[in-house]
Write a protein that holds these residues in place. Structure first.
Motif, PDB file in Angstrom:
ATOM      1  N   TYR A 264      -7.396 -60.577  53.998  1.00  0.00           N
ATOM      2  CA  TYR A 264      -8.028 -60.369  55.300  1.00  0.00           C
ATOM      3  C   TYR A 264      -9.541 -60.223  55.158  1.00  0.00           C
ATOM      4  O   TYR A 264     -10.277 -60.480  56.105  1.00  0.00           O
ATOM      5  CB  TYR A 264      -7.427 -59.138  55.985  1.00  0.00           C
ATOM      6  CG  TYR A 264      -6.131 -59.427  56.713  1.00  0.00           C
ATOM      7  CD1 TYR A 264      -6.140 -59.921  58.004  1.00  0.00           C
ATOM      8  CD2 TYR A 264      -4.902 -59.202  56.098  1.00  0.00           C
ATOM      9  CE1 TYR A 264      -4.961 -60.187  58.688  1.00  0.00           C
ATOM     10  CE2 TYR A 264      -3.710 -59.471  56.766  1.00  0.00           C
ATOM     11  CZ  TYR A 264      -3.752 -59.957  58.061  1.00  0.00           C
ATOM     12  OH  TYR A 264      -2.579 -60.237  58.725  1.00  0.00           O
ATOM     13  N   CYS A 267     -11.694 -63.138  56.051  1.00  0.00           N
ATOM     14  CA  CYS A 267     -11.930 -63.425  57.467  1.00  0.00           C
ATOM     15  C   CYS A 267     -13.317 -62.955  57.911  1.00  0.00           C
ATOM     16  O   CYS A 267     -13.833 -63.427  58.936  1.00  0.00           O
ATOM     17  CB  CYS A 267     -10.871 -62.743  58.333  1.00  0.00           C
ATOM     18  SG  CYS A 267      -9.184 -63.308  58.043  1.00  0.00           S
ATOM     19  N   LYS A 419      -4.491 -65.279  59.917  1.00  0.00           N
ATOM     20  CA  LYS A 419      -4.926 -63.887  59.743  1.00  0.00           C
ATOM     21  C   LYS A 419      -5.914 -63.472  60.825  1.00  0.00           C
ATOM     22  O   LYS A 419      -5.843 -62.362  61.364  1.00  0.00           O
ATOM     23  CB  LYS A 419      -5.527 -63.701  58.349  1.00  0.00           C
ATOM     24  CG  LYS A 419      -4.513 -63.822  57.217  1.00  0.00           C
ATOM     25  CD  LYS A 419      -5.157 -63.573  55.865  1.00  0.00           C
ATOM     26  CE  LYS A 419      -4.107 -63.585  54.754  1.00  0.00           C
ATOM     27  NZ  LYS A 419      -3.494 -64.905  54.575  1.00  0.00           N
ATOM     28  N   SER A 422      -4.099 -62.864  64.053  1.00  0.00           N
ATOM     29  CA  SER A 422      -3.371 -61.594  64.062  1.00  0.00           C
ATOM     30  C   SER A 422      -4.324 -60.426  64.277  1.00  0.00           C
ATOM     31  O   SER A 422      -3.996 -59.459  64.977  1.00  0.00           O
ATOM     32  CB  SER A 422      -2.590 -61.417  62.749  1.00  0.00           C
ATOM     33  OG  SER A 422      -3.457 -61.208  61.651  1.00  0.00           O
TER      34      SER A 422
END
Length: 509
Positions: A264, A267, A419, A422
Motif C-alpha cells: 500500500y 500507492c 489497492k 480500496s
C-alpha cells in the motif's frame, strides 16, 4: 451515500444482452443491501416502540434517544463497513468474487439477526457485523460486475450499483411508512427482518452465476475459467470465441502482474505515474462526497423533519427517496454526455445554493413557535424547506452521487488500481462514520439530568455547514479534478503522467 463501484476488470464480450441484464440484476442487490440499511435506521430511531425499548425516559421529554446513543447507533454501521471495505480485495482474491459475496451475505444476515434483539449491546454489535458485511459487498459486487459484464455496457452495469443503493433507500422508506403505526416490536423488527430477503436474493443469485473468469485465470484454473466464460458468453466452452477471450484476459493479467504494486505504500509514492497525487485525489474525492451532507438526510431526515414541525415526516422521506432514485437514473445518462468535471462543478454549485436557502429560510421563518393555542408552523416556509431539500438531493444524485464512483474507477494506474480503490472506498466509509457520529451533537439540543449530553443545538442551521463544505467541493473540483470524458484508461494515465501541472491540464479542459 457510500458503496459505489470498484473492481479492475475489463469485462467480457458477449452476444446475449439479456444474460448481462439478468446478471447485473442479481448482483445489483448488493446495492439494495446498503441503501435499505441506511434508509431504515433513520426511521427506526424515530419510532415510539423502538424508543420505549432502547431510549431513556425524561418527565419533560418522554422517551427519547440520547445524543450519544443516537450517534453510536447510526454511525457504528460505517465503522464495520470501513474494515469490510479494506478486507474485501484480499477476501476476493482468496475465496473468489462469487463465494466472497455469498460469505458476505452470511455475515450480513448474522448482523441483521442480532438487531432483532431487545438488548442495546446486542443491537449495536449487530450493526457492526452487518456493516462489516456491507463493506465487503460494497467492493465485491462492482468487482464482479466489472469483470463479468459485457465490455460494451460495462460502465452502465457498474453504474447500476449506485442506482440499486437509491432503490434500497426508497424501499426502506416505504416499509417504514407501512409499519410505523404498529404498537409492538413489529414496528421496527419488520423493516429490519426484510433485509434477510435482500441478502437471500443476492446469495441465491450468486449461487446460480459463474465465478469471475478473470479470477479463475488469475488462479490458473483454466478449465473452470473457460466454463465460466462459456456461460457468460452463451457459447460452448471450447469455442474459438471463448478461447480468444480467455487469451485476451490472460494477456492482460500477465501485464498487470508485471506492473503490480507490492504494498500500500507504493500507492503514495510520487513517481512518474504520480501515484501519490492520484491516490490522495481518490481519498479526498470520497471525503468531499460525504461532506456534501447527503447522509444527514438519509440518516436523520425523518427526525429532522419531525423537529421542524413537518407533519407526516415518513411521507416526506419517501418523496426525498423518490427524487433521489429518479434523478440518479437521469444522472447516470449525463456522465458521458456532459462530462465528469462539469457535472461535479454544476452539482456542487447547485447543492451549495440549495443548502444555504434551506438554512436561511429555516432560521428566519421555519422554526415552529409555541403559542397559547399550541404549536404553530409557517406552512410556506416548510414547503420551501422540503422543496429545496429535494432540489439539493437532485443535484447530488446527478453529480456527486454517481460521478465520484466513475472517477474512482478511472484515475488510478493499473499497478495500484485495486489497492488505491480500496483506500478510496474505505475513506468514504470513514467519513461516513465520522459525519454520522458527529451530526447529532451538532443538531440536537443539550439535555440535562443524569443522562444529560451537551450538544450544539444547531437544528436547521447545520445546513450552513453543508453549504460551506459544498464550496469546498467546488474548489477541490476546479483545481484537482481533470475531465476524463471520452478518454480511455490509457489516455487518462498519460494525462497524469505528462502534465507538469494539473492546473494547466484542467484549464485545457
Amino acid at each position: 451515500m457510500a458503496g459505489g463501484p470498484g473492481g479492475t476488470g475489463g469485462g467480457v464480450s458477449t452476444s446475449s444482452l439479456l444474460w448481462a441484464i439478468i446478471m447485473s440484476a442479481f448482483v445489483g442487490f448488493g446495492g439494495i443491501l446498503f441503501g435499505y440499511d441506511t434508509g431504515t435506521i433513520g426511521g427506526i430511531i424515530a419510532m415510539d416502540d423502538w424508543l420505549h425499548t432502547f431510549g431513556k425516559f425524561d418527565s419533560s421529554l418522554g422517551y427519547y434517544l440520547a445524543t450519544n446513543d443516537k450517534s453510536l447507533v447510526v454511525s457504528i454501521l460505517s465503522a464495520g463497513t470501513f474494515f469490510g471495505a479494506l478486507l474485501a480485495f484480499p477476501m476476493g482474491d482468496m475465496v473468489g468474487r462469487k463465494w466472497g459475496l455469498i460469505m458476505s451475505c452470511l455475515v450480513f444476515c448474522l448482523g441483521v439477526g442480532l438487531q432483532l434483539d431487545t438488548k442495546w449491546a446486542t443491537f449495536i454489535v449487530g450493526r457492526v457485523i452487518a456493516g462489516f458485511g456491507v463493506g465487503l459487498v460494497s467492493c465485491l459486487v462492482p468487482m464482479y460486475q466489472s469483470e463479468c459484464a459485457p465490455k460494451s455496457i460495462r460502465g452502465l452495469i457498474v453504474g447500476l450499483y449506485q442506482l440499486a443503493i437509491t432503490i434500497g433507500a426508497l424501499l426502506a422508506a416505504i416499509v417504514l411508512n407501512a409499519t410505523k403505526d404498529e404498537a409492538s416490536h413489529k414496528a421496527w423488527r419488520t423493516p429490519i427482518a426484510v433485509q434477510f430477503a435482500w441478502a437471500a436474493i443476492l446469495a441465491g443469485g450468486m449461487a446460480l452465476l459463474p465465478e469471475s473468469p478473470r479470477y479463475l485465470l488469475l488462479k490458473d484454473r483454466q478449465a473452470e475459467a473457460r466454463q465460466a466464460l462459456g456461460r457468460l458468453m452463451t457459447l460452448p466452452p471450447d469455442s474459438p470465441e471463448v478461447e480468444a477471450e480467455a487469451l485476451e484476459i490472460s494477456t492482460a493479467l500477465a501485464i498487470e502482474k508485471q506492473t503490480e504494486s507490492t504494498s500500500y505504500l507504493d500507492c503514495f509514492k510520487n513517481n512518474e505515474s504520480r501515484n501519490g497525487f492520484r491516490t490522495w485525489t481518490g481519498i479526498f474525492m470520497q471525503g468531499w462526497q460525504q461532506l456534501t451532507g447527503i447522509n444527514f438526510i438519509f440518516y436523520y431526515g425523518t427526525t429532522f423533519f419531525q423537529q421542524a414541525g413537518i407533519k407526516n415526516p415518513f411521507i416526506i422521506t419517501i418523496i426525498a427517496d423518490v427524487v433521489y432514485t429518479v434523478m440518479t437514473i437521469f444522472g447516470i445518462q449525463l456522465i458521458d454526455r456532459v462530462g465528469r468535471r462539469k457535472l461535479l462543478l454544476i452539482g456542487a454549485a447547485g447543492m451549495c445554493i440549495s443548502e444555504f436557502i434551506v438554512a436561511i429560510v429555516g432560521v428566519t421563518a421555519g422554526n415552529p413557535t409555541i403559542t397559547p393555542s399550541g404549536v404553530e408552523v409557517n406552512l410556506a416556509a416548510q414547503r420551501v424547506l422540503i422543496a429545496f431539500t429535494c432540489i439539493y438531493i437532485a443535484f447530488f444524485a446527478t453529480s456527486w452521487g454517481p460521478v465520484i464512483w466513475v472517477l474512482t474507477g478511472e484515475i488510478f494506474p493499473l499497478g495500484i488500481r485495486a489497492k488505491s480503490m480500496s483506500l478510496a472506498v474505505a475513506s468514504n466509509w470513514l467519513w461516513n462514520f465520522g459525519i454520522g457520529y458527529a451530526t447529532p451533537y451538532l443538531v440536537n439540543p443539550t439535555t440535562t439530568g443524569i443522562n444529560g449530553v451537551k450538544a450544539a443545538n444547531l437544528g436547521v442551521k447545520v445546513f450552513f455547514i453543508w453549504g460551506s463544505t459544498c464550496v469546498g467541493c467546488l474548489i477541490f473540483t476546479y483545481f484537482i479534478i481533470p475531465e476524463t470524458k471520452g478518454l480511455s484508461l490509457e489516455q487518462i494515465d498519460l494525462l497524469y503522467r505528462e502534465s507538469s501541472s494539473m492546473y494547466s491540464q484542467l484549464c485545457y479542459f
